[in-house]
Design a protein around this motif. Structure first.
Motif, short mmCIF file in Angstrom:
data_model
loop_
_atom_site.label_atom_id
_atom_site.label_comp_id
_atom_site.label_asym_id
_atom_site.label_seq_id
_atom_site.Cartn_x
_atom_site.Cartn_y
_atom_site.Cartn_z
N ILE A 39 -4.24 48.08 -62.11
CA ILE A 39 -5.30 49.14 -61.63
C ILE A 39 -5.17 48.88 -60.11
N ALA A 56 -8.64 55.09 -59.07
CA ALA A 56 -8.45 53.62 -59.02
C ALA A 56 -9.25 52.82 -57.98
N GLU A 82 -11.95 53.64 -56.55
CA GLU A 82 -13.42 53.77 -56.77
C GLU A 82 -13.91 52.70 -58.01
N GLU A 83 -12.90 52.71 -59.04
CA GLU A 83 -13.15 51.76 -59.93
C GLU A 83 -12.83 50.24 -59.83
N ALA A 115 -15.81 49.27 -57.36
CA ALA A 115 -17.03 48.74 -58.38
C ALA A 115 -17.04 47.47 -58.99
N LEU A 116 -15.64 47.06 -59.57
CA LEU A 116 -15.49 45.89 -60.05
C LEU A 116 -15.59 44.66 -59.12
N GLU A 153 -17.06 44.81 -56.44
CA GLU A 153 -18.76 44.58 -55.82
C GLU A 153 -19.39 43.87 -56.92
N MET A 154 -19.09 43.87 -58.39
CA MET A 154 -19.64 43.18 -59.44
C MET A 154 -19.21 41.73 -59.28
N ARG A 202 -20.90 39.92 -56.43
CA ARG A 202 -22.43 39.57 -56.82
C ARG A 202 -22.48 38.47 -57.86
N PRO A 223 -17.89 40.62 -68.80
CA PRO A 223 -16.57 41.58 -69.54
C PRO A 223 -15.24 40.72 -69.12
N ALA A 280 -12.55 42.14 -67.89
CA ALA A 280 -11.92 42.47 -66.44
C ALA A 280 -12.59 41.50 -65.44
N LEU A 281 -14.06 41.41 -65.81
CA LEU A 281 -14.78 40.50 -64.57
C LEU A 281 -14.24 38.91 -64.69
N SER A 332 -11.47 38.12 -65.28
CA SER A 332 -10.09 37.98 -64.70
C SER A 332 -10.20 38.06 -63.08
N ARG A 333 -11.24 38.85 -62.49
CA ARG A 333 -11.30 38.84 -61.13
C ARG A 333 -11.99 37.64 -60.50
#
Lengths: 458, 458
Positions: B145, B224, B226-227, B230-231, B233-234, B237, B261, B263-264, B266-267
């Motif tokens: 993404i 993409a 925006e999404e 958002a991720l 930013e999560m 945090r 989750p 995806a998070l 992974s980040r």
């Protein structure tokens, strides 16, 4: 390949031991391989397997395909259920493409059959090449991240155990095990968008840009699924904190919504629109309009969207309502035989009694078992709380849910005529006859209802 | 179009009143239109405008393009800065494509110049067609993404005010205002992937699938972005809540990480890998390996990744370390003139003094102003805390950051030779001479250092 698929089934938690699985089988190489693999796997795991084949009546060859599936299942000792649907007629009636209509009919058949059999899962044979095509299909139509997810390995009852292998893997497997299969010639018809993607676009991309494009698109789909799931989870967490229903209107806390990242605002607004309208296909433009409303200073601003949905900003609230006051609402008593004119729609309905042995299906008519109907009968529009008993479905389903499944826009729903007696709905005119009224071998007298637009009204 | 662009600039908060903007100008229609629009806009807003043009020395026409930009800027009264770089040589030396090398040289020039001038922003002329190409380029290379975001309208100092309009809009604008511009013939060379996308793929997709594909891809990029934000930013945090540095190793709380989750996860894992290695190009396979380690039961599991990064699971921690013990570390004193053999690399360096008027550039040599160098000089590998003063950069930059910008993998960084005296670094051999040592018009004696591999060592 067997090991790869079994590992994937385990990694994705697709099947518990003893799982009861209905396999969708077209008769092509993919689904025959799936059936073959799942049979071995079920033998190892004490599960139950059924096959289901929908004959789309689209090609002269369709009967042979059905026969091949039946014969193979008999030899492999797998119970096989088949059904024939005139997909072309459904496509014409519902104004959808053959592809869409076929898919909808197929999944409806699979779902109803799975409910009837008590299956835990419906397995389909989609593989990595199908997935790559799906991702491109969505991309080309202008999807967001959601569409790029393609098909998920597990989605509710649906499982797709072959999403871990390619078409080539499957072809090799089919050859090694000498499985019978039929060629689906519609796969080569370039009139279907998906076929153009498979036959032209993907080979071109492989040659001119990236020989591993199928793999790349599958990886993208997997990432999109994860990212989407993470955002959905965030939205789920926030939803109860900032939404509330107040007498038929849905209110979102504008201040809290404004503090969320834009992507999350979109998801929460979309959810509000869906909840209010029972409609899922809101566009990005709609979302951006609501977001603009949210960010604008000042109160008492109102936005009018499709399906009579209105979004207003009232102090610190974003208020979502649906105004259906101008939609028709009607209820006409019915005598049999007889005629009913529905003024609101400009439609004439004639009701006749025909002995079962004389009855012939005809266009624009529906047939019910007259002796199983209660009275007084009426032709009416939907009412809050309507529920019905579809054929092959255990128990009752809400009419609202049925409309959503049939993709009928909210504002059209009040224009659909129901034949009912009290709470029991016997027919959704133009769509289906329900379980309690369906014609069977033991039906003696058939109620035939014929619809035609009234000349005056058109 | 002027109004559209100004509205976009405002909506995206690109420019404050009085903003000081450096505009990258190739001389093509896009950048001439951008310069023209920004000039009007700056006049309205009390801002300052400069133009910057990099001559890539790639085409015989390059000199004319530069002249056109210079002439136009003179007429429009915009200060214009130009620089010539042998991009082909840079590409060969750094083993990158001409496209990549050109882009890197361009942005480096823009950034250094912006720092020197004190510009708030660097504006480039990318538009919606460029954006569509970028999205496809990433998609075809197998991006997630993140890549589908394409170019962002605002990214740090960079702004792209034309991302709201198409090439056609720009061409119309250029015609209406009769702006001068040059044709970039490299835009038609199908050897460049981006050109194949522009000249073949997009027209084919428009014709066979969706005439509005450019619009669709731009919408996808916006979603993409925006999404992804958002991720991110999560992840931002969560990061301080579950990560900590303990004596050179980075620890993540495995239990908390497991609750996030996928995806998070992974980040957060990617962030840990980047922080430990100072390397950003970790693959999805690396991420999946670490996620597998995370989900495996048992402690004391260790995973060896590239760049000597090791990830271990120790009780409830995921521990990230980088082991560079086998990388060379060296420091050789230098006499001028003289010879130095660096055993760790098997390289010979000869140092000679040449009067400025006799000096000729030659391959594999670097030239410094001998009289500006402090002593004692040494040739050494990097040390923690190294900082340098690049030409055209205000103040000092960390060497680590410079290496990252130059995309030098972590494990190669200890193999790069620095000429230094104490804390002052005069040259990064093979890359650049720094501000304090650079040869100028007033240089009298030049220190020429020549590098060649030692026969014994190869």
């Amino acid at each position: 390949m067997y090991q790869t698929v079994v590992r994937y089934i385990n990694d994705q938690n697709m099947l518990k031991p003893g799982a009861r699985v209905l396999v969708g089988v077209s008769g092509g190489a993919d689904s025959m391989a799936l059936l073959h693999i799942l049979q071995q796997r079920c033998m190892d795991n004490g599960g139950v397997l059924w096959a289901a084949h929908l004959n789309h009546s689209l090609r002269s060859q369709a009967g042979q395909d059905e026969q091949l599936v039946r014969d193979t299942c008999r030899r492999w000792d797998i119970p096989c259920y088949t059904k024939t649907v005139d997909v072309a007629a459904v496509a014409a009636r519902t104004k959808r493409s053959l592809e869409e209509a076929g898919r909808d009919c197929r999944y409806q058949f699979f779902r109803e059959l799975a409910d009837e059999l008590g299956a835990d899962h419906i397995a389909t044979a989609h593989h990595q090449n199908d997935q790559a095509e799906s991702v491109l299909l969505h991309l080309l139509r202008g999807s967001g991240i959601r569409g790029l997810q393609g098909m998920q390995p597990v989605k509710g009852k649906l499982i797709r155990p072959l999403l871990c292998v390619t078409r080539q893997d499957i072809e090799r497997y089919v050859q090694e095990h000498q499985l019978p299969f039929c060629q689906d010639l519609t796969n080569h018809d370039p009139a279907f968008v998906r076929n153009r993607i498979r036959l032209h676009l993907i080979p071109y991309l492989q040659e001119a840009f990236n020989p591993r494009i199928v793999e790349a698109l599958n990886r993208l789909a997997a990432i999109a699924q994860e990212e989407n799931a993470a955002l959905d989870e965030m939205a789920d967490r926030q939803w109860p904190l900032l939404s509330s229903w107040v007498e038929g209107t849905l209110e979102l806390d504008a201040d809290r919504l404004r503090e969320e990242p834009a992507a999350l605002q979109s998801r929460l607004i979309l959810r509000a629109l869906v909840e209010v309208s029972h409609q899922s296909d809101w566009s990005r433009d709609d979302l951006l309009k609501v977001r603009e409303l949210l960010s604008k200073p000042g109160s008492n601003l109102i936005l009018q969207l499709a399906d009579d949905v209105r979004v207003g900003k009232v102090y610190h609230k974003l208020v979502f309502t649906q105004d259906l006051t101008d939609s028709p609402s009607f209820c006409y008593p019915v005598t049999v035989p007889g005629q009913v004119y529905i003024r609101e729609l400009g439609m004439n309905y004639s009701l006749a009694i025909v002995p079962a042995q004389e009855w012939q299906p005809a266009p624009d008519t529906i047939a019910l078992d007259l002796d199983r109907l209660a009275s007084p009968l009426c032709l009416r529009s939907r009412q809050a709380g309507d529920r019905l008993r579809p054929l092959g479905f255990k128990g009752r389903k809400s009419l609202k849910k049925y409309f959503m499944e049939q993709k009928i826009p909210a504002r059209q729903r009040n224009r659909i005529v129901l034949l009912a007696a009290g709470e029991e709905i016997y027919a959704v005119m133009g769509f289906m006859v329900t379980q309690p009224a369906v014609v069977t071998d033991s039906t003696r007298r058939i109620l035939v209802i014929k619809a035609r637009p009234d000349a005056k009204a058109t």
